[in-house]
Design an enzyme around this catalytic site. Structure first.
Site, short mmCIF file in Angstrom:
data_model
loop_
_atom_site.label_atom_id
_atom_site.label_comp_id
_atom_site.label_asym_id
_atom_site.label_seq_id
_atom_site.Cartn_x
_atom_site.Cartn_y
_atom_site.Cartn_z
N HIS A 172 0.88 -1.02 0.12
CA HIS A 172 -0.06 0.09 0.01
C HIS A 172 0.90 1.23 0.11
CE1 HIS A 172 -3.47 2.61 1.48
NE2 HIS A 172 -2.24 3.37 2.04
N GLU A 173 1.83 1.34 0.66
CA GLU A 173 2.81 2.53 1.04
C GLU A 173 3.49 2.60 -0.40
OE1 GLU A 173 2.30 4.66 3.19
OE2 GLU A 173 1.02 3.24 4.43
N HIS A 233 1.40 4.11 -2.62
CA HIS A 233 1.23 5.83 -2.77
C HIS A 233 2.56 6.49 -3.46
CE1 HIS A 233 -1.96 6.84 -0.28
NE2 HIS A 233 -1.61 6.01 0.91
N GLU A 253 -6.49 7.27 -0.70
CA GLU A 253 -6.47 5.89 -0.07
C GLU A 253 -6.92 4.88 -0.65
OE1 GLU A 253 -4.58 5.09 2.67
OE2 GLU A 253 -3.84 7.21 2.92
#
Length: 301
Positions: free
Chosen positions: A130-131, A134, A199
């Site tokens: 997930h990071e 980003h 998100e």
């Protein structure tokens, strides 16, 4: 669609900043505010990663100090076809993580020691994917700039409140007071809207990177539960950076849902669960290229 919405929201943030400048000093004040916003964003562009990491007490780790964790992050980055980010740990018991940096070539990911202790290898992989999402989407720069501008708008509004605006403008002092009170609230709403929209996209892309949406879904459920009962002192001291974490790290000063920095965790989990059926063939194919095994001893913790 998400990028267009983000660009529009950032334009609204800039317009709000200029509007407060105009309220204080007329057309000259608007120009000064625009120049100030540009200078802040330029500074943020070059220094955001260092500032965020320092505020959270992050320490760099490598193949010697946290070999399993670093290898996990690097393997996920390789599978995503992106540069390997620098890896950091934050010594706090609350499980959480964030990414920072102006672009994929100058990026960093940070996880708390609580995350590595409390989550499984698969859940950690979901969080770090997930990071990385980003970083790949360049959300790290966007969200840091919006946080900087939101803070600056609040500061400028307070300055206008104490030193007064342009009393000859339409609306007079009363109109000025209304803007000064509600401008920081509007800035916060814009910041939250940008954060929430990014998100969902990072969840989607992160699930694709690790190959298993349910790994990230399970991680979100655990982090959300722990974050509600475990303090994150650095985040509480710097609440403007809360939106950078995968789950809102603030609980000591709970906010109304309108000002939440993240979408509802239940909604994020539901979206990830919906991906399982719709992308089963691709998920299975990616899962066969498994992430590296980490030892049960977890030497990073």
């Amino acid at each position: 669609m998400g990028y267009v919405k983000t660009a529009m929201l950032m334009a609204a943030m800039t317009a709000l900043f200029m509007g407060i400048g105009a309220l204080i000093g007329g057309s000259s004040g608007a120009v000064i505010a625009l120049v100030l916003a540009g200078a802040m964003n330029l500074f943020t562009y070059w220094n955001s990663d260092k500032a965020v990491l320092r505020m959270n007490g992050a320490r760099a780790v490598d193949d010697r100090t946290a070999p399993d964790f670093v290898r996990l992050v690097h393997d996920l980055a390789d599978r995503a076809g992106m540069p390997r980010p620098k890896v950091y740990l934050i010594d706090t018991d609350q499980p959480n993580a964030f990414a920072t940096g102006r672009n994929p070539q100058n990026a960093a990911v940070a996880a708390t020691t609580g995350l590595l202790r409390r989550l499984t290898r698969e859940e950690i992989a979901g969080v770090m994917a997930h990071e990385l999402a980003h970083i790949q989407n360049r959300d790290t720069l966007t969200m840091t700039i919006t946080a900087t501008m939101a803070g600056a708008i609040s500061m400028l509004a307070n300055f206008a409140f104490f030193f007064g605006g342009n009393r000859e403008r339409e609306g007079g002092v009363l109109g000025g007071l209304v803007v000064m009170i509600f401008a920081p609230m509007a800035a916060a709403l814009v910041q939250m809207a940008i954060s929430r929209s990014r998100e969902y996209e990072a969840d989607r892309l992160g699930a694709a990177i690790c190959g298993q949406p349910l790994w990230l879904a399970a991680a979100l459920a655990k982090i959300d539960a722990f974050a509600k009962g475990i303090d994150n002192p650095a985040a509480e001291a710097n609440p403007a950076m809360a939106h950078m974490f995968i789950i809102n790290p603030l609980h000591a000063h709970a906010r109304d849902a309108l000002f939440s920095t993240h979408p509802a965790t239940a909604n994020r989990i539901a979206a990830l669960q919906a991906m399982v059926g719709s992308a089963a063939p691709q998920t299975a194919r990616m899962a066969r290229s498994s992430i590296p095994r980490v030892s049960r001893k977890r030497p990073w913790s």
